[in-house]
Design an enzyme around this catalytic site. Structure first.
Site, PDB file in Angstrom:
ATOM      1  N   ASP A   1     -16.675  -1.465  -0.492  1.00 25.09           N
ATOM      2  CA  ASP A   1     -15.328  -1.833  -0.947  1.00 25.09           C
ATOM      3  C   ASP A   1     -14.400  -2.107   0.227  1.00 25.09           C
ATOM      4  O   ASP A   1     -13.241  -2.498   0.017  1.00 25.09           O
ATOM      5  CB  ASP A   1     -14.744  -0.748  -1.855  1.00 25.09           C
ATOM      6  CG  ASP A   1     -14.713   0.617  -1.192  1.00 25.09           C
ATOM      7  OD1 ASP A   1     -15.799   1.141  -0.876  1.00 25.09           O
ATOM      8  OD2 ASP A   1     -13.617   1.166  -0.995  1.00 25.09           O
TER       9      ASP A   1
ATOM     10  N   ASP B   1      -1.788  10.317  -6.218  1.00 19.82           N
ATOM     11  CA  ASP B   1      -0.358  10.021  -6.378  1.00 19.82           C
ATOM     12  C   ASP B   1      -0.020   8.565  -6.072  1.00 19.82           C
ATOM     13  O   ASP B   1       1.112   8.125  -6.286  1.00 19.82           O
ATOM     14  CB  ASP B   1       0.490  10.950  -5.511  1.00 19.82           C
ATOM     15  CG  ASP B   1       0.206  10.833  -4.015  1.00 19.82           C
ATOM     16  OD1 ASP B   1      -0.533   9.911  -3.616  1.00 19.82           O
ATOM     17  OD2 ASP B   1       0.722  11.669  -3.249  1.00 19.82           O
TER      18      ASP B   1
ATOM     19  N   LYS C   1       0.859  -1.188   0.000  1.00 18.42           N
ATOM     20  CA  LYS C   1       0.000   0.000   0.000  1.00 18.42           C
ATOM     21  C   LYS C   1       0.893   1.235   0.000  1.00 18.42           C
ATOM     22  O   LYS C   1       1.794   1.352   0.830  1.00 18.42           O
ATOM     23  CB  LYS C   1      -0.907   0.024   1.228  1.00 18.42           C
ATOM     24  CG  LYS C   1      -2.022  -1.005   1.206  1.00 18.42           C
ATOM     25  CD  LYS C   1      -2.944  -0.853   2.406  1.00 18.42           C
ATOM     26  CE  LYS C   1      -3.724   0.439   2.360  1.00 18.42           C
ATOM     27  NZ  LYS C   1      -4.650   0.558   3.515  1.00 18.42           N
TER      28      LYS C   1
END
Length: 503
Positions: free
Chosen positions: A260, A133, A121
């Site tokens: 999600d 980004d 991550k």
């Protein structure tokens, strides 16, 4: 820093036996993308115990971890992908989300024969980054490390923390912050939103492929059933109902229970604005982005059922050829969610209160009175239960009463509880207390302590508080006299009233 991620040679000492089943699914399940290298990675923390559990070469990973866990070097066998998914975010459907800053390096088979994902991550942009980004700041990385490992130590199904690495590069949010990459381990990263991604496109064939994949990986006992999609819905609902009851038992508030962020495996995932409740109040919200209290502590069971209903919608074409019958069958499964939650919650709260015998008339009233007492007196959730555990051990109310501002009302409840438990003949000084001690932690990731550890790391590069907190939280049910301060609620001025997502 190189222009592209460097493929480490086959003879690299840090070997990982990747076996990448998800990368063998059809191309529209993911995007193939490699991590973007960083300037000067440094290994902050490596979870050696988890590495051993995964069957990894922990000595080599400790030595070469900065390069590997930053994404600067890819090990042989890794097939990095960013997973596609959709999701309801605060009730609003977004048809395409996906891993915007996460990259699945691959899968390994651990020492127990279980398939586990290894994911980075903050490893750079992906096709799902939506102009972001793709990076992570140090604070959220350390928070996820602390809380996910604490959840594991508490015995609650969760994704795990394998490593944290600083990048030597800043990220820009409201201010400039040090960058970091987090390495997460999960039974898988398939979510309710993964099913929604295909259902939103009317893609029944890939939904069917996903059902088969999930059953093979997580629910093999369902293979060969007449209605596998319905059986899967029922099984996921059962795991989620049990999970949320466990959350409530330790005062955990997820903060962003979007579809999600609900795994099909039944693990807790994504520790952004999560927090543990100090004083008991079902309306408690910490997340700065949850303005309406949608994901408050007491709302989590209802949201769990709502999310299961969204999963059910994606499976309707596979549940039954007749739409009305598919809806009826799915509705039955969704309705059973709340019954399952209540069953799990009843077992959880009864064990926490030491009501270990068969349920009796009056037990429900005793439980309700206890929760009302906590709420009215703004008692610390964790310490009140732990104090009751101590009272069960020594037969006196002193440790229990110390958690309450007005001991009189608490004493009346305690005497009713003591009459109920002693009358059943169980040895209050041993068996009952031991059971209670196994479910009532002395230590949780107190929000003010987490923030203090993060601030020291971010502002001063001092990881001593981070290390100490992780060590204490690895033994949450143990008596740790030297670390008693870690069990204390925040003093006036120390309270953390808001937590932040960090993306």
């Amino acid at each position: 820093m190189t222009e592209a991620t460097r493929r480490l040679p086959d003879e690299a000492k840090a070997r990982v036996a990747f076996d990448n089943s998800y990368a063998r699914l059809p191309q529209n399940f993911f995007a193939r993308v490699e991590p973007t290298p960083v300037a000067a990675p440094q290994l902050v923390k490596f979870n050696r115990a988890l590495g051993l559990e995964l069957g990894l070469d922990v000595d080599a990973l400790e030595r070469d971890g900065a390069e590997i866990f930053s994404g600067n070097g890819l090990l042989p066998g890794s097939e990095p992908v960013a997973m596609a998914y959709a999701g309801h975010q605060f009730g609003q459907f977004v048809p395409q989300l996906g891993d915007g800053r996460a990259i699945l390096l691959g899968e390994v088979i651990d020492r127990q024969g279980q398939r586990r994902d290894i994911q980075l991550k903050g490893a750079g942009p992906t096709p799902y980054s939506r102009r972001g980004d793709g990076r992570a700041a140090l604070g959220p990385v350390l928070r996820e490390y602390i809380v996910s490992e604490a959840m594991h130590a508490l015995g609650i199904p969760t994704t795990r923390a394998l490593a944290a690495v600083t990048t030597g590069q800043p990220v820009y949010r409201e201010t400039m912050l040090p960058g970091a990459v987090f390495t997460r381990v999960a039974a898988s990263h398939v979510r309710v939103g993964t099913f929604q991604f295909f259902a939103a496109r009317g893609d029944t064939e890939n939904t069917r492929i996903l059902v088969d994949y999930v059953i093979d990986r997580h629910y093999p006992e369902l293979k060969g059933l007449e209605r596998p999609a319905l059986a899967l819905l029922d099984a996921v609902a059962e795991r989620q109902a049990a999970l949320i009851a466990r959350w409530l038992g330790v005062g955990f508030i997820h903060g962003v229970m979007n579809t999600d962020n609900m795994t099909i495996s039944g693990e807790t995932i994504d520790f952004g604005p999560c927090a543990f409740m100090d004083t008991y109040d079902p309306r408690t919200v910490y997340s700065s982005i949850d303005q309406m209290g949608r994901y408050a502590y007491g709302n989590q069971p209802l949201i769990g059922q709502w999310n299961i209903a969204r999963l059910a919608e994606t499976l309707l074409p596979l549940i039954h050829d007749t739409p009305d019958e598919a809806v009826n069958l799915a509705n039955d499964a969704v309705t059973r969610f709340m019954d399952r939650f209540q069953d799990n919650w009843r077992r959880t709260i009864r064990t926490k209160l030491g009501l270990t015998e068969a349920e009796e008339d009056g037990d429900t009233d005793l439980i309700r009175a206890y929760l009302a007492l906590l709420s009215e007196q703004k008692a610390d959730f964790t310490n009140a239960f732990r104090g009751l555990t101590g009272a069960a051990a020594d037969g006196t109310p002193d440790r229990f009463l110390s958690a309450f501002a007005e001991p009189g009302a608490a004493l009346a409840w305690f005497e009713a509880w003591q009459a109920r438990t002693i009358a059943r003949g169980t040895d209050a000084g041993s068996a009952r207390a031991e059971i209670m001690r196994s479910v009532n932690p002395a230590f949780i990731p107190r929000n003010h302590q987490v923030e203090r550890a993060l601030a020291a790391a971010i502002e001063h590069g001092d990881y001593s508080l981070f290390e100490a907190l992780n060590d204490v939280l690895s033994r949450p049910y143990d008596v740790q006299p030297a670390f008693a301060s870690y069990g204390e609620p925040p003093k006036a001025g120390e309270e953390v009233l808001q937590t932040f997502c960090g993306t």
